[in-house]
Each structure stands twice: as structure tokens, then as C-alpha cells.
Scaffold this motif. Structure first.
Motif, mmCIF file in Angstrom:
data_model
loop_
_atom_site.group_PDB
_atom_site.id
_atom_site.type_symbol
_atom_site.label_atom_id
_atom_site.label_comp_id
_atom_site.label_asym_id
_atom_site.label_seq_id
_atom_site.Cartn_x
_atom_site.Cartn_y
_atom_site.Cartn_z
ATOM 1 N N ALA A 280 0.833 -1.204 0.000
ATOM 2 C CA ALA A 280 0.000 0.000 0.000
ATOM 3 C C ALA A 280 0.866 1.252 0.000
ATOM 4 O O ALA A 280 0.509 2.266 -0.611
ATOM 5 N N ALA A 281 2.021 1.193 0.664
ATOM 6 C CA ALA A 281 2.894 2.370 0.740
ATOM 7 C C ALA A 281 3.479 2.731 -0.616
ATOM 8 O O ALA A 281 3.721 3.906 -0.902
ATOM 9 N N ARG A 282 3.694 1.721 -1.479
ATOM 10 C CA ARG A 282 4.304 2.001 -2.783
ATOM 11 C C ARG A 282 3.284 2.337 -3.859
ATOM 12 O O ARG A 282 3.664 2.678 -4.990
ATOM 13 N N GLY A 283 2.005 2.252 -3.553
ATOM 14 C CA GLY A 283 0.988 2.594 -4.539
ATOM 15 C C GLY A 283 1.009 1.645 -5.714
ATOM 16 O O GLY A 283 1.326 0.460 -5.585
ATOM 17 N N ASN A 284 0.674 2.156 -6.889
ATOM 18 C CA ASN A 284 0.689 1.356 -8.116
ATOM 19 C C ASN A 284 2.020 1.563 -8.823
ATOM 20 O O ASN A 284 2.324 2.665 -9.273
ATOM 21 N N MET A 285 2.792 0.496 -8.918
ATOM 22 C CA MET A 285 4.082 0.560 -9.605
ATOM 23 C C MET A 285 4.130 -0.506 -10.689
ATOM 24 O O MET A 285 3.605 -1.611 -10.517
ATOM 25 N N ALA A 286 4.757 -0.165 -11.817
ATOM 26 C CA ALA A 286 4.842 -1.107 -12.929
ATOM 27 C C ALA A 286 6.055 -0.790 -13.781
ATOM 28 O O ALA A 286 6.421 0.378 -13.947
ATOM 29 N N VAL A 287 6.675 -1.840 -14.310
ATOM 30 C CA VAL A 287 7.729 -1.667 -15.310
ATOM 31 C C VAL A 287 7.048 -1.464 -16.655
ATOM 32 O O VAL A 287 6.275 -2.307 -17.098
ATOM 33 N N ARG A 288 7.333 -0.348 -17.299
ATOM 34 C CA ARG A 288 6.664 -0.010 -18.551
ATOM 35 C C ARG A 288 7.487 -0.343 -19.791
ATOM 36 O O ARG A 288 6.935 -0.628 -20.849
ATOM 37 N N GLU A 289 8.811 -0.262 -19.660
ATOM 38 C CA GLU A 289 9.690 -0.566 -20.791
ATOM 39 C C GLU A 289 10.944 -1.251 -20.279
ATOM 40 O O GLU A 289 11.476 -0.901 -19.220
ATOM 41 N N LEU A 290 11.412 -2.246 -21.023
ATOM 42 C CA LEU A 290 12.735 -2.811 -20.846
ATOM 43 C C LEU A 290 13.379 -2.833 -22.227
ATOM 44 O O LEU A 290 12.979 -3.619 -23.084
ATOM 45 N N ILE A 291 14.328 -1.959 -22.426
ATOM 46 C CA ILE A 291 14.996 -1.805 -23.717
ATOM 47 C C ILE A 291 16.402 -2.375 -23.593
ATOM 48 O O ILE A 291 17.178 -1.928 -22.745
ATOM 49 N N VAL A 292 16.724 -3.363 -24.424
ATOM 50 C CA VAL A 292 17.985 -4.098 -24.298
ATOM 51 C C VAL A 292 18.844 -3.880 -25.539
ATOM 52 O O VAL A 292 18.393 -4.071 -26.667
ATOM 53 N N PHE A 293 20.099 -3.497 -25.306
ATOM 54 C CA PHE A 293 21.106 -3.404 -26.364
ATOM 55 C C PHE A 293 22.060 -4.583 -26.220
ATOM 56 O O PHE A 293 22.622 -4.810 -25.140
ATOM 57 N N LYS A 294 22.244 -5.330 -27.298
ATOM 58 C CA LYS A 294 23.122 -6.496 -27.286
ATOM 59 C C LYS A 294 24.232 -6.307 -28.305
ATOM 60 O O LYS A 294 23.967 -6.087 -29.494
ATOM 61 N N HIS A 295 25.476 -6.385 -27.843
ATOM 62 C CA HIS A 295 26.634 -6.290 -28.730
ATOM 63 C C HIS A 295 26.946 -7.668 -29.304
ATOM 64 O O HIS A 295 26.590 -8.694 -28.708
ATOM 65 N N ASP A 296 27.628 -7.695 -30.428
ATOM 66 C CA ASP A 296 27.903 -8.995 -31.044
ATOM 67 C C ASP A 296 29.239 -9.588 -30.590
ATOM 68 O O ASP A 296 29.726 -10.544 -31.184
ATOM 69 N N ASN A 297 29.828 -9.022 -29.516
ATOM 70 C CA ASN A 297 31.059 -9.580 -28.980
ATOM 71 C C ASN A 297 31.166 -9.267 -27.485
ATOM 72 O O ASN A 297 30.301 -8.604 -26.913
ATOM 73 N N GLU A 298 32.227 -9.729 -26.864
ATOM 74 C CA GLU A 298 32.381 -9.631 -25.418
ATOM 75 C C GLU A 298 32.631 -8.214 -24.927
ATOM 76 O O GLU A 298 32.105 -7.795 -23.888
ATOM 77 N N LEU A 299 33.422 -7.447 -25.658
ATOM 78 C CA LEU A 299 33.825 -6.121 -25.194
ATOM 79 C C LEU A 299 32.959 -4.993 -25.753
ATOM 80 O O LEU A 299 33.053 -3.859 -25.277
ATOM 81 N N GLY A 300 32.128 -5.282 -26.730
ATOM 82 C CA GLY A 300 31.196 -4.273 -27.223
ATOM 83 C C GLY A 300 31.696 -3.498 -28.408
ATOM 84 O O GLY A 300 32.889 -3.495 -28.732
ATOM 85 N N ASN A 301 30.751 -2.816 -29.066
ATOM 86 C CA ASN A 301 31.044 -2.089 -30.294
ATOM 87 C C ASN A 301 30.826 -0.585 -30.190
ATOM 88 O O ASN A 301 31.048 0.135 -31.162
ATOM 89 N N ALA A 302 30.389 -0.115 -29.021
ATOM 90 C CA ALA A 302 30.120 1.319 -28.863
ATOM 91 C C ALA A 302 30.088 1.649 -27.381
ATOM 92 O O ALA A 302 29.750 0.791 -26.550
ATOM 93 N N PRO A 303 30.425 2.884 -27.007
ATOM 94 C CA PRO A 303 30.291 3.294 -25.604
ATOM 95 C C PRO A 303 28.840 3.222 -25.161
ATOM 96 O O PRO A 303 27.919 3.493 -25.942
ATOM 97 N N ALA A 304 28.627 2.863 -23.910
ATOM 98 C CA ALA A 304 27.266 2.711 -23.403
ATOM 99 C C ALA A 304 26.463 3.996 -23.528
ATOM 100 O O ALA A 304 25.275 3.967 -23.861
ATOM 101 N N TYR A 305 27.101 5.152 -23.274
ATOM 102 C CA TYR A 305 26.344 6.406 -23.281
ATOM 103 C C TYR A 305 25.758 6.704 -24.658
ATOM 104 O O TYR A 305 24.687 7.321 -24.769
#
Length: 296
Positions: A229-254
């Protein structure tokens, strides 16, 4: 244990709260956390990880490899001792044993990572092993979250309530009700960015693709099975996932996070629902070697 992930990930979570307090600050009378300079709302990474852990417990129900290390009512030392028991290690002889077998540190760490999902994901400081001067006492996890921050400044409100539950018998003889207070935010949309390091997963905890799938499921449902009751109505609205094609990545996260724009729709002055916002992803600015998926 299955093979560790081979791809780096970044992800963004958008979640909202309606007439509730998503993360009270005990140093401020449990008011919603606020950046004092800007008025933007904050939710700590610790709070969000707690919700994910709770959801994992509900979804997996102590399935092998998916137990939770940091949980209410169980001292960390109790969980730490399971490694000694499982590996037939006498704690009193640990210094001599470590000298005779330098691999014991790694064996203990691997056992804890195999057994507890949240160590495999978030890492942990395992005090028992630290006190025993073992190098496995501090494990750095591949999954990291920052603080969530509201998209717009928030306006916390203190609501006065009347309760019939009188605290003492002496007070009950004088009155029938007592006054109370609770803090709410009428509405706020929050954003938090996260990271998964394939390099740390391979070198340290063994976080796998199966674990990634469980993590996405837990994030999407982290408020569904933990209502208050203290937290009211909460919901996850979006989960956006970026997947690189290798271990170290192809671009800075920002650069990937910058492709996501969340703004109020034109004409909306005081947002009161998720549809008062629009979420846009500049897919043309996502570098080669990176895919983007909207999980919700």
C-alpha cells in the motif's frame, strides 16, 4: 554450470509510480528520495536489486543455482558456511589448507557463484571469507545498475490519515482515533540504465544466457509480486535491451543510452499516467554490431 555469456549488454528500464512512495529515505522521515538541487526523484540501486531478488525467489522457488544470498532472516555467515560444508573444509584449518592448495579460493568462489543467483549477477562481499583472508571474499558481479531518476521533477505530498488502531490502552481510554501520515508521489516515471559485462561473467562468476533470460523476466515482473500500500501502483513499462555482437562491445554505453528519448507529450503539464509520455528510440543512430530489442 552453463557457459558464460559471450555478448556485452546494456539496458534501460522505465517504471512508474502512482499515488505511492517508491523508495523512502529513512533520514528524511521516509519521504520519497529527491535530488535537492533539481527536484528530480531518485530510487537507489539497492532498492531495485532487492525487488529483482524478491522476484527471482518467487519465480524460481529455490531452484538449484537460483537461490538468493542476500535475504531477510538468514545471516550471510550461515550461507557462507555452506561452501565449507560442501567442499569438506575445516574452517579452523583454512590457512594451512590454502597454503597446501592455492586453488581453494577459486573453488569456494565458484561454489558460491553456482549456488546463488544474486552473487553470480551482482557480486557480493562475503564477510566470512574476508575474515579468513581468502581472496574469494569479494566478488565483482557483471550486472550493474545505477540510481533511477525521474523523467520530470516530482512533487512529494504528505497525506494525513485517520486510524482506529490506538497505540496504548491509556490513549484508548481518551480517544477513538489517531492521526497518521504517509508520503506519496501523485505520479512519476523513472528511468534507470544498467550494464552486463561479458568479460566479468567469463572471468569471475559464470553468468550465463539462461541467467540473462531469468534476469529479464525478473525485471519485467519485479513489482508484480511485491505489492505494498505504501508504494501505490508501480509497474515496469519498458525494458529496452542493447546487445553487442562480442564480449567487449562495439560502442560506448552512453551513445546507446542517448538514442532513447523520453519526454512529455505536447500539451501535458502535469503527467498523471504513462500515456502522458512518449518513448522514442533513434534506431538509425545505433552502431553496427549492436541490436536493440524492446522487451515490453
Amino acid at each position: 554450470m552453463t557457459d558464460a555469456i559471450k555478448n556485452r549488454y546494456e539496458f534501460t528500464i522505465l517504471f512508474d509510480v502512482e499515488n505511492g512512495n517508491p523508495n523512502g529515505d529513512p533520514d528524511a522521515g521516509n519521504m520519497p528520495r529527491v535530488d535537492a538541487e533539481t527536484g528530480y526523484g531518485l530510487v537507489t540501486d539497492v532498492c531495485l536489486k532487492r525487488k529483482i531478488r524478491n522476484c527471482i525467489e518467487v519465480l524460481q522457488e529455490d531452484k538449484a543455482g537460483y537461490r538468493i544470498y542476500i535475504k531477510e532472516g538468514i545471516p550471510l555467515q550461515t550461507s557462507d558456511k555452506q561452501a565449507y560444508t560442501n567442499l569438506n573444509i575445516d574452517q579452523k584449518e583454512i590457512k594451512k589448507l590454502k597454503k597446501d592448495d592455492p586453488q581453494k579460493d577459486q573453488q569456494i568462489r565458484n561454489f558460491m557463484c553456482r549456488t546463488f543467483f544474486d552473487i553470480r549477477a551482482f557480486g557480493a562481499v562475503m564477510t566470512t571469507f574476508v575474515k579468513d583472508n581468502l581472496n574469494c571474499g569479494q566478488v565483482r558481479g557483471p550486472v550493474q545498475l545505477g540510481f533511477a531518476r525521474s523523467v520530470d521533477p516530482i512533487m512529494p505530498q504528505e497525506v494525513t490519515i485517520t486510524r482506529v488502531a490506538i497505540t496504548t490502552e491509556e490513549d484508548a481510554a481518551k480517544k477513538n482515533t489517531e492521526m497518521g501520515r504517509k508520503h506519496i508521489i501523485p505520479y512519476a516515471l523513472y528511468r534507470v540504465d544498467g550494464y552486463i559485462s561479458a568479460n566479468l561473467a567469463r572471468k569471475v562468476t559464470g553468468f550465463s544466457e539462461e541467467d540473462v533470460a531469468v534476469l529479464w523476466q525478473a525485471i519485467i515482473n519485479m513489482f508484480e509480486y511485491d505489492r505494498s500500500a505504501a508504494r501505490g501502483n508501480m509497474a515496469v513499462r519498458e525494458l529496452i535491451v542493447f546487445k553487442h555482437d562480442n564480449e567487449l562491445g562495439n560502442a560506448p554505453a552512453y551513445k546507446l543510452f542517448d538514442t532513447i528519448k523520453v519526454r512529455r507529450k505536447e500539451g501535458v503539464i502535469a503527467p498523471r499516467q504513462y500515456t502522458d509520455y512518449q518513448v522514442e528510440i533513434a534506431e538509425d543512430k545505433i552502431p553496427d554490431g549492436v541490436t536493440c530489442e524492446r522487451m515490453i
